[in-house]
Design a protein around this motif. Sequence first.
Motif, PDB file in Angstrom:
ATOM      1  N   THR A  34       0.828  -1.205   0.000  1.00  0.00           N
ATOM      2  CA  THR A  34       0.000   0.000   0.000  1.00  0.00           C
ATOM      3  C   THR A  34       0.861   1.252   0.000  1.00  0.00           C
ATOM      4  N   MET A  35       2.026   1.172   0.634  1.00  0.00           N
ATOM      5  CA  MET A  35       2.951   2.309   0.692  1.00  0.00           C
ATOM      6  C   MET A  35       3.872   2.368  -0.530  1.00  0.00           C
ATOM      7  N   GLY A  36       3.644   1.470  -1.486  1.00  0.00           N
ATOM      8  CA  GLY A  36       4.410   1.495  -2.729  1.00  0.00           C
ATOM      9  C   GLY A  36       5.704   0.704  -2.696  1.00  0.00           C
ATOM     10  N   GLU A  37       5.866  -0.179  -1.706  1.00  0.00           N
ATOM     11  CA  GLU A  37       7.095  -0.967  -1.582  1.00  0.00           C
ATOM     12  C   GLU A  37       6.762  -2.462  -1.584  1.00  0.00           C
ATOM     13  N   GLN A  38       7.517  -3.215  -2.364  1.00  0.00           N
ATOM     14  CA  GLN A  38       7.332  -4.656  -2.432  1.00  0.00           C
ATOM     15  C   GLN A  38       8.377  -5.358  -1.571  1.00  0.00           C
ATOM     16  N   VAL A  39       7.954  -6.352  -0.809  1.00  0.00           N
ATOM     17  CA  VAL A  39       8.872  -7.093   0.047  1.00  0.00           C
ATOM     18  C   VAL A  39       9.073  -8.493  -0.524  1.00  0.00           C
ATOM     19  N   VAL A  40      10.228  -9.072  -0.223  1.00  0.00           N
ATOM     20  CA  VAL A  40      10.544 -10.418  -0.694  1.00  0.00           C
ATOM     21  C   VAL A  40       9.948 -11.464   0.236  1.00  0.00           C
ATOM     22  N   ASN A  41      10.055 -11.213   1.542  1.00  0.00           N
ATOM     23  CA  ASN A  41       9.569 -12.194   2.517  1.00  0.00           C
ATOM     24  C   ASN A  41       9.353 -11.517   3.866  1.00  0.00           C
ATOM     25  N   VAL A  42       8.411 -12.035   4.632  1.00  0.00           N
ATOM     26  CA  VAL A  42       8.155 -11.562   5.990  1.00  0.00           C
ATOM     27  C   VAL A  42       8.201 -12.758   6.924  1.00  0.00           C
ATOM     28  N   ARG A  43       8.972 -12.638   8.003  1.00  0.00           N
ATOM     29  CA  ARG A  43       9.045 -13.717   8.983  1.00  0.00           C
ATOM     30  C   ARG A  43       8.681 -13.177  10.360  1.00  0.00           C
ATOM     31  N   ILE A  44       7.518 -13.554  10.849  1.00  0.00           N
ATOM     32  CA  ILE A  44       7.086 -13.150  12.187  1.00  0.00           C
ATOM     33  C   ILE A  44       7.722 -14.087  13.206  1.00  0.00           C
ATOM     34  N   ILE A  45       8.321 -13.533  14.238  1.00  0.00           N
ATOM     35  CA  ILE A  45       8.998 -14.342  15.260  1.00  0.00           C
ATOM     36  C   ILE A  45       7.995 -14.760  16.325  1.00  0.00           C
ATOM     37  N   ARG A  46       7.988 -16.037  16.623  1.00  0.00           N
ATOM     38  CA  ARG A  46       7.020 -16.600  17.560  1.00  0.00           C
ATOM     39  C   ARG A  46       7.713 -17.337  18.704  1.00  0.00           C
ATOM     40  N   ASN A  47       6.990 -17.458  19.805  1.00  0.00           N
ATOM     41  CA  ASN A  47       7.477 -18.208  20.951  1.00  0.00           C
ATOM     42  C   ASN A  47       7.543 -19.686  20.581  1.00  0.00           C
TER      43      ASN A  47
END
Length: 245
Positions: free
Chosen positions: A24-37
């Motif tokens: 939405t902000m005009g930037e494309q990401v390659v990957n997102v990794r959410i850190i979990r317990n």
Amino acid sequence: MSTLWMGNLESYMDEKFITRAFSTMGEQVVNVRIIRNKMTGGALGYCFVEMTDEATAERCLRKINGKALPGANPPTRFKLNRATFGKQDSGQMYSLFVGDLTPEVDDGMLYEFFYNRYPSCRGGKVVLDSMGNSKGCGFVQFPDERLQKRALEECQGAVGLGGKPLRLSLATGAGYGYNYQQYDYTQYVPPQVNPSPELDVVEANRKFMALSEELYDALIECHWQPVEFSIEEDYVTSSLPESIY
């Protein structure tokens, strides 16, 4: 490939939400990794966002950081920083305390103001209250002391960032914290205002203590708490200024 750390995540903010927010902000990401317990599987409130290159990551820090996060409820802002994993930027950093910031100034605006003048500066952070509003001050980091002091001299009273001239003082980085050399506000005289011939010591000390407590609380609230990675922390606690006798 370059990686950004992103904090202040709500439990519903999954990988698709974050990817869509950047898009939405005009930037494309390659990957997102959410850190979990590892034990409960619950999200720990931060993630790592992989960008295609360092230029894209730098642009996000300058243009997106501190802006409203699209679709967030309750409203929150992008909270980004470089993901160092304890390897990059491990040397001592030299910081400036930036005061008299008007409410519209966010992390990205603060960073870009100094980046345009000193491209080697390494980030900006506006101190926020518990509601996510600016407390009127922030910090900018530099890789060496000479550049820090040059910026202090050249940008003291500078205009063009928000609606007020900037007030700067040294905030020298030390390991995982800062030893803030507070600006001597008792010596600051606003334009067209005559200084009082006598200093009210009690009132001056009260203002110093209030300022220090606010900074401490705000920085603790944005304190990183990584569990699975050793990540360099950029904004932590401050030392109290000396009392006036």
